[in-house]
Design a protein around this motif. Sequence first.
Motif, short mmCIF file in Angstrom:
data_model
loop_
_atom_site.label_atom_id
_atom_site.label_comp_id
_atom_site.label_asym_id
_atom_site.label_seq_id
_atom_site.Cartn_x
_atom_site.Cartn_y
_atom_site.Cartn_z
N ALA A 226 50.17 38.36 31.03
CA ALA A 226 51.56 37.97 30.76
C ALA A 226 52.49 38.48 31.85
O ALA A 226 53.50 37.85 32.16
CB ALA A 226 51.99 38.51 29.40
N GLU A 227 52.16 39.62 32.46
CA GLU A 227 53.02 40.24 33.47
C GLU A 227 52.45 40.02 34.86
O GLU A 227 51.23 39.90 35.04
CB GLU A 227 53.16 41.74 33.21
CG GLU A 227 53.86 42.08 31.90
CD GLU A 227 54.03 43.58 31.72
OE1 GLU A 227 53.54 44.35 32.58
OE2 GLU A 227 54.63 43.98 30.71
N GLU A 228 53.34 39.99 35.85
CA GLU A 228 52.92 39.94 37.24
C GLU A 228 52.26 41.25 37.65
O GLU A 228 52.39 42.29 36.98
CB GLU A 228 54.12 39.65 38.15
CG GLU A 228 54.60 38.21 38.10
CD GLU A 228 53.66 37.24 38.83
OE1 GLU A 228 52.69 37.71 39.46
OE2 GLU A 228 53.89 36.02 38.74
N PHE A 229 51.55 41.23 38.76
CA PHE A 229 50.75 42.36 39.21
C PHE A 229 51.61 43.56 39.62
O PHE A 229 51.33 44.70 39.24
CB PHE A 229 49.89 41.90 40.40
CG PHE A 229 48.88 42.89 40.91
CD1 PHE A 229 47.61 42.92 40.37
CD2 PHE A 229 49.20 43.78 41.92
CE1 PHE A 229 46.66 43.82 40.85
CE2 PHE A 229 48.26 44.68 42.40
CZ PHE A 229 46.99 44.71 41.86
N TRP A 230 52.68 43.31 40.41
CA TRP A 230 53.34 44.40 41.11
C TRP A 230 54.38 45.21 40.32
O TRP A 230 54.47 46.43 40.51
CB TRP A 230 54.00 43.88 42.40
CG TRP A 230 53.02 43.51 43.45
CD1 TRP A 230 52.83 42.27 44.01
CD2 TRP A 230 52.08 44.38 44.10
NE1 TRP A 230 51.83 42.31 44.94
CE2 TRP A 230 51.35 43.59 45.02
CE3 TRP A 230 51.78 45.74 43.97
CZ2 TRP A 230 50.34 44.12 45.81
CZ3 TRP A 230 50.77 46.27 44.77
CH2 TRP A 230 50.07 45.47 45.67
N PRO A 231 55.21 44.63 39.48
CA PRO A 231 56.35 45.40 38.95
C PRO A 231 56.00 46.72 38.30
O PRO A 231 56.59 47.76 38.62
CB PRO A 231 57.00 44.42 37.96
CG PRO A 231 56.69 43.07 38.53
CD PRO A 231 55.30 43.21 39.06
N SER A 232 55.06 46.74 37.38
CA SER A 232 54.76 47.99 36.68
C SER A 232 54.03 48.98 37.59
O SER A 232 54.17 50.20 37.43
CB SER A 232 53.91 47.72 35.43
OG SER A 232 52.66 47.15 35.78
N ILE A 233 53.27 48.48 38.56
CA ILE A 233 52.56 49.36 39.49
C ILE A 233 53.55 50.05 40.43
O ILE A 233 53.53 51.27 40.61
CB ILE A 233 51.51 48.57 40.29
CG1 ILE A 233 50.37 48.13 39.36
CG2 ILE A 233 50.97 49.38 41.46
CD1 ILE A 233 49.36 47.21 40.00
N LEU A 234 54.44 49.28 41.03
CA LEU A 234 55.38 49.85 41.99
C LEU A 234 56.39 50.77 41.32
O LEU A 234 56.88 51.72 41.94
CB LEU A 234 56.10 48.73 42.74
CG LEU A 234 55.21 47.77 43.53
CD1 LEU A 234 56.07 46.79 44.32
CD2 LEU A 234 54.24 48.51 44.44
N ALA A 235 56.69 50.51 40.06
CA ALA A 235 57.65 51.34 39.34
C ALA A 235 57.16 52.77 39.16
O ALA A 235 57.97 53.67 38.90
CB ALA A 235 57.97 50.72 37.99
N GLN A 236 55.86 53.00 39.29
CA GLN A 236 55.29 54.33 39.11
C GLN A 236 55.34 55.17 40.38
O GLN A 236 54.98 56.36 40.35
CB GLN A 236 53.83 54.21 38.65
CG GLN A 236 53.64 53.44 37.36
CD GLN A 236 54.36 54.08 36.20
OE1 GLN A 236 54.26 55.30 35.99
NE2 GLN A 236 55.08 53.29 35.43
N LEU A 237 55.77 54.61 41.50
CA LEU A 237 55.78 55.32 42.77
C LEU A 237 57.12 56.00 43.00
O LEU A 237 58.13 55.62 42.40
CB LEU A 237 55.48 54.33 43.91
CG LEU A 237 54.10 53.67 43.81
CD1 LEU A 237 53.95 52.58 44.86
CD2 LEU A 237 52.98 54.71 43.95
N PRO A 238 57.17 57.02 43.86
CA PRO A 238 58.43 57.73 44.11
C PRO A 238 59.53 56.78 44.58
O PRO A 238 59.27 55.82 45.31
CB PRO A 238 58.06 58.75 45.19
CG PRO A 238 56.58 58.96 45.04
CD PRO A 238 56.03 57.64 44.59
N ASP A 239 60.76 57.09 44.20
CA ASP A 239 61.88 56.20 44.54
C ASP A 239 62.08 56.08 46.05
O ASP A 239 62.53 55.03 46.52
CB ASP A 239 63.17 56.73 43.89
CG ASP A 239 63.17 56.57 42.38
OD1 ASP A 239 62.38 55.75 41.88
OD2 ASP A 239 63.95 57.27 41.72
#
Length: 460
Positions: A226-239
């Motif tokens: 249901a979700e795209e690959f990148w958003p939740s993965i990249l959100a876990q990285l340092p700002d």
Amino acid sequence: MTAIYEINTWPWLAELGQESLADVPGEVWDELIGFDAVWLMGVWERSPAGLAIAAGNAGLQKDFHAALPDLSPADIVGSPYCVRNYVVDQNLGGPGALREARAQLKSRGLKLILDYVPNHVAPDHPAITEHPDWFINGTPRDLADDPGRWFAAGDRVIARGKDPYFPPWPDVAQLNAFHPGLRAATRDALRRIAEQCDGVRVDMAMLVFNDIFAGTWGDRAGERPAEEFWPSILAQLPDDFLLIAEAYWDTEFALQQQGFDLCYDKRLYDRLAHEDAAAVRGHLTAGLDYQNKLLRFIENHDEPRAATALPGPRGRAAAVAIATLPGSTLWHDGQFEGRRVKLPVFLGRFPDEPVDEGLRDFYDRLVVFKDAGQWQLLDTSDVLAWTWQGAGSRHLIVINFSDEQVWTRVRLPWSSTGKQWRLTDLLDGRVFDRDGADLDNGGLVVGLPAWGVHVLSVKS
């Protein structure tokens, strides 16, 4: 504006006569002061299995000999995009050497950028045996019918990595972007990489989009998430971790929306290399919220050398454009010296090439251009023109992006009445004094030869 300098690490070290990143002399790092970040391309552990495939591939061998006529077996070191493990290759000094290189860069105010490849790994990557479900799996019949697309790994048949438009790459295994375990592993791998550097350049980041991946692999990929690959993965990285996407097929905006800080501006590259001023000008009418997150270039390790693809004055005009536009810039090691041979990434040695001293002098003067403030595209028909206006500076850039001499008028975006203006060209030092009333009455008269440029500092 962020200026990134790409280094093909293995042959670069060989040319320096060094065996480890820890041994790079300080004066070499000093030469990179003035950029904002250094991308050490290809530091991860390369694959013995991938190396064997490359060494036996007739098409690759032809490319290798074309780049290095005196090719020896030792020159073939394997592809940096056939990653066996996200650990620094011992041939480059291993993890300790990377820590030393990062410290050297940090002491000079430079960030370190490394690679990540989400679409595929080496055929001998540990996950092949430990987590075979993370890959696109086939059947013995698939292997028998099309061994160019599949390979055997124990009791499994695994797809070779590919994109939708070209034959498979022979030396890599295709990851399944729809598999939840693979998505979690990607998140964890990027977290570990983020401990070793200040940003990543993600190889072909759009290949894992749900629609692109489904279109490439169909039912073999399984149920579409249901979700795209990148958003939740990249959100876990340092700002403050810089995320750069290699992007094609007009996917730049979608990648920006999914969390990437910068995306390749391949469309501008194509227009600068093959189209005219009108096409370039049209490209630059996009909103600044979009343009500020583009990475402009006229050369990188995937493209032909600029000295061959954009030779002579056209190449210099294109370089002035990317250096003075909003967004960020990517420069490639050897570009400033006029290298002409595009080195296959499998090779660990550069051919000997003469330095173009005139071109290097041009780049030395160009890449120091950095400005802040407001960028504005000017309404011109014969030339490309824009301005930068900051709190204490004004710059005017005019480019005749054509093969004919031009005379035109450029109307400046600020009031000139009652002032005397001095315009100094930062590239050749010429000075032009103009009366403000004349500038208001019709604009600045500009004459430029074919592919001629002005990078003008404007003072009243």
